[in-house]
Design a protein around this motif. Structure first.
Motif, PDB file in Angstrom:
ATOM      1  N   ARG A 138       0.672  -1.119  -0.078  1.00  0.00           N
ATOM      2  CA  ARG A 138       0.131  -0.137   0.143  1.00  0.00           C
ATOM      3  C   ARG A 138       0.838   1.162  -0.065  1.00  0.00           C
ATOM      4  O   ARG A 138       1.926   1.229   0.649  1.00  0.00           O
ATOM      5  N   ASN A 152      -2.019  -7.783   8.658  1.00  0.00           N
ATOM      6  CA  ASN A 152      -3.382  -7.179   8.598  1.00  0.00           C
ATOM      7  C   ASN A 152      -3.334  -5.893   9.342  1.00  0.00           C
ATOM      8  O   ASN A 152      -4.387  -5.241   9.636  1.00  0.00           O
ATOM      9  N   PHE A 154      -3.091  -2.309   8.699  1.00  0.00           N
ATOM     10  CA  PHE A 154      -2.746  -1.316   7.740  1.00  0.00           C
ATOM     11  C   PHE A 154      -2.610   0.025   8.206  1.00  0.00           C
ATOM     12  O   PHE A 154      -3.576   1.224   8.176  1.00  0.00           O
ATOM     13  N   ASP A 162      -3.372   5.769   8.680  1.00  0.00           N
ATOM     14  CA  ASP A 162      -4.144   4.732   8.171  1.00  0.00           C
ATOM     15  C   ASP A 162      -3.851   4.235   6.708  1.00  0.00           C
ATOM     16  O   ASP A 162      -3.904   5.244   6.023  1.00  0.00           O
ATOM     17  N   PRO A 164      -5.026   2.461   3.149  1.00  0.00           N
ATOM     18  CA  PRO A 164      -6.365   2.036   2.526  1.00  0.00           C
ATOM     19  C   PRO A 164      -6.384   0.401   2.352  1.00  0.00           C
ATOM     20  O   PRO A 164      -5.447  -0.307   2.280  1.00  0.00           O
ATOM     21  N   GLU A 165      -7.628   0.012   2.614  1.00  0.00           N
ATOM     22  CA  GLU A 165      -7.677  -1.589   2.289  1.00  0.00           C
ATOM     23  C   GLU A 165      -7.461  -2.126   0.942  1.00  0.00           C
ATOM     24  O   GLU A 165      -6.825  -2.942   0.539  1.00  0.00           O
TER      25      GLU A 165
END
Length: 173
Positions: A138, A152, A154, A162, A164-165
């Motif tokens: 990411r 996992n 993020f 943060d 993004p997914e």
């Protein structure tokens, strides 16, 4: 996104792409015979390490020594997939023992697997049903750094923003 899947632009250090010379791309492997010819020229020591691979936008596998840059293996071009790969020789021929999407130059998503699978099938290589090691990349919307998401989590390792997914590494996409 094409029928073959998303293509990935090189997003790594510009000096590495600038160092790519014409004709320096990885060995094109589109059949079992081409793979057999290529692997026969390698030493036993070379076979103990994974190799650098890319799948060009033509859907064909290209291989290079592990310490090669993915962008050099791709000849500086866009790819459908990239990572590291290892092979094992079995009674019925060569097969992939391990394969990942670990390429910090292209940062391909785990959704690149179908393009990799088609290229391996085209080269006549046995393969697993998916990446044996998946890497989630990411780009941080705050500091713009590329991150590898672990466990996992993020959150940007550089600025704690943060992440993004959804895959977002290439800012032009």
């Amino acid at each position: 996104m094409s029928a073959r899947g998303r293509s990935y632009r090189y997003v790594g250090p510009v000096e590495l792409k600038a160092a790519v010379r014409p004709g320096s791309s990885g060995c094109r492997i589109s059949s079992a015979a081409e793979f057999s010819d290529w692997i026969a020229g390698l030493s036993a020591a070379e076979l103990t390490e994974p190799f650098t691979f890319v799948v060009g936008t033509d859907g064909v596998l290209r291989l290079a020594p592990r310490r090669s840059e993915h962008v050099a293996c791709a000849g500086g071009d866009m790819v459908l997939g990239a990572g590291e790969i290892s092979f094992v020789h079995a009674a019925d021929g060569w097969a992939v023992s391990e394969v990942s999407n670990q390429s910090t130059g292209y940062c391909p998503g785990i959704g690149s697997w179908p393009a990799v699978a088609r290229a391996l099938d085209g080269a006549g290589l046995g393969r697993p049903s998916g990446f044996t090691h998946e890497v989630v990349f990411r780009r941080c919307p705050g500091c713009q750094e590329h991150n590898i998401v672990r466990e996992n989590d993020f959150v940007c390792v550089f600025c704690d923003s943060d992440l993004p997914e959804a895959w977002n590494v290439d800012p032009t996409v």
